[in-house]
Design an enzyme around this catalytic site. Sequence first.
Site, short mmCIF file in Angstrom:
data_model
loop_
_atom_site.label_atom_id
_atom_site.label_comp_id
_atom_site.label_asym_id
_atom_site.label_seq_id
_atom_site.Cartn_x
_atom_site.Cartn_y
_atom_site.Cartn_z
N ASP A 73 -5.62 9.86 -69.33
CA ASP A 73 -5.49 9.43 -67.95
C ASP A 73 -4.76 8.10 -67.98
O ASP A 73 -5.16 7.19 -68.71
CB ASP A 73 -6.85 9.30 -67.25
CG ASP A 73 -6.66 9.38 -65.75
OD1 ASP A 73 -6.14 10.41 -65.26
OD2 ASP A 73 -6.98 8.40 -65.05
N LYS A 170 10.08 3.50 -77.23
CA LYS A 170 8.92 3.41 -76.32
C LYS A 170 7.64 3.76 -77.08
O LYS A 170 6.61 3.09 -76.95
CB LYS A 170 9.11 4.36 -75.13
CG LYS A 170 7.90 4.40 -74.21
CD LYS A 170 7.99 5.45 -73.12
CE LYS A 170 6.65 5.56 -72.39
NZ LYS A 170 6.60 6.63 -71.39
P1 ITT Z 1 -2.58 15.31 -66.30
O1 ITT Z 1 -3.70 14.70 -65.50
O2 ITT Z 1 -2.47 16.79 -66.17
O3 ITT Z 1 -2.59 14.85 -67.74
P2 ITT Z 1 -0.89 13.69 -64.54
O4 ITT Z 1 0.59 13.47 -64.46
O5 ITT Z 1 -1.60 14.11 -63.28
O6 ITT Z 1 -1.17 14.75 -65.72
P3 ITT Z 1 -2.32 11.16 -64.50
O7 ITT Z 1 -3.27 11.57 -63.44
O8 ITT Z 1 -2.86 10.41 -65.67
O9 ITT Z 1 -1.56 12.41 -65.13
O10 ITT Z 1 -1.13 10.36 -63.81
C1 ITT Z 1 -0.48 9.38 -64.46
C2 ITT Z 1 0.82 9.12 -63.76
O11 ITT Z 1 1.23 7.80 -64.12
C3 ITT Z 1 1.93 10.04 -64.24
O12 ITT Z 1 2.08 11.18 -63.43
C4 ITT Z 1 3.15 9.14 -64.17
O13 ITT Z 1 3.67 9.14 -62.86
C5 ITT Z 1 2.57 7.78 -64.49
N1 ITT Z 1 2.66 7.48 -65.92
C6 ITT Z 1 1.68 7.58 -66.86
N2 ITT Z 1 2.14 7.26 -68.07
C7 ITT Z 1 3.44 6.95 -67.91
C8 ITT Z 1 4.46 6.56 -68.78
O14 ITT Z 1 4.27 6.45 -70.09
N3 ITT Z 1 5.67 6.34 -68.27
C9 ITT Z 1 5.91 6.46 -66.95
N4 ITT Z 1 5.02 6.84 -66.05
C10 ITT Z 1 3.77 7.09 -66.53
#
Ligand code: ITT
Length: 191
Positions: A73, A170
């Site tokens: 998350d 990264k």
């Molecule tokens: P899952 O829960 O299925 O794993 P999700 O995309 O819904 O996928 P999250 O709820 O953790 O995951 O949302 C995190 C969001 O934050 C993700 O969709 C991106 O928009 C952003 N994010 C997370 N890590 C990132 C990264 O390394 N680089 C850029 N954006 C990131």
Amino acid sequence: MHKNEKNALEIVFVTGNEDKFREVREILATMGYEVIQNTNGYPELQEEDLEPIAAYGARWAAEKLGMTVIVDDSGLFINALNGFPGPYSAFVEKNLGNKRVLKIMEDENDRSAVFKSVIGYCEPGAEPLTFTGTVEGKIAFEERGAGGFGYDPIFDYDGMTFGELGDVEKNKVSHRRRALDKFLEWLDNEN
Ligand code: ITT
């Protein structure tokens, strides 16, 4: 967790996000682990902190699938916006996008922000564990770079955005890398 025919330990990663999966697979491959994606999903709690969301999701998925899993998350916390979008990062990226976030930040002098990733780990019938990684940067004034995903083009790390850095660079410094380093340190002590 078990070893495959190539003698690599297999880790099941429950996520619907292909970009997260790619990064976790690439990072763990360099350390001798094979990551298998599972897209079954899990309910996401509404909390201000990412740790309880990851812990709950990992436990839920481990029980549901009957196997040991990890989840990730993550989110972007912008200091001038009191940590927004934080736990709402996926929703904001999807519905507003980077341009609207830059617009909200237009008149802000404090550009500091933190990317955070919490790896949740759980074995069926056991308590979940969490491993947190963070990286500090600044919100850029415009999108730069075509690499990465999500907020990467607006997250400036030492003069280059994560979008400009690309996966290899990264993955050496990212919040996700730092969380996975902690997870593997724990895992290596266990095995
Ligand atoms: P899952 O829960 O299925 O794993 P999700 O995309 O819904 O996928 P999250 O709820 O953790 O995951 O949302 C995190 C969001 O934050 C993700 O969709 C991106 O928009 C952003 N994010 C997370 N890590 C990132 C990264 O390394 N680089 C850029 N954006 C990131």
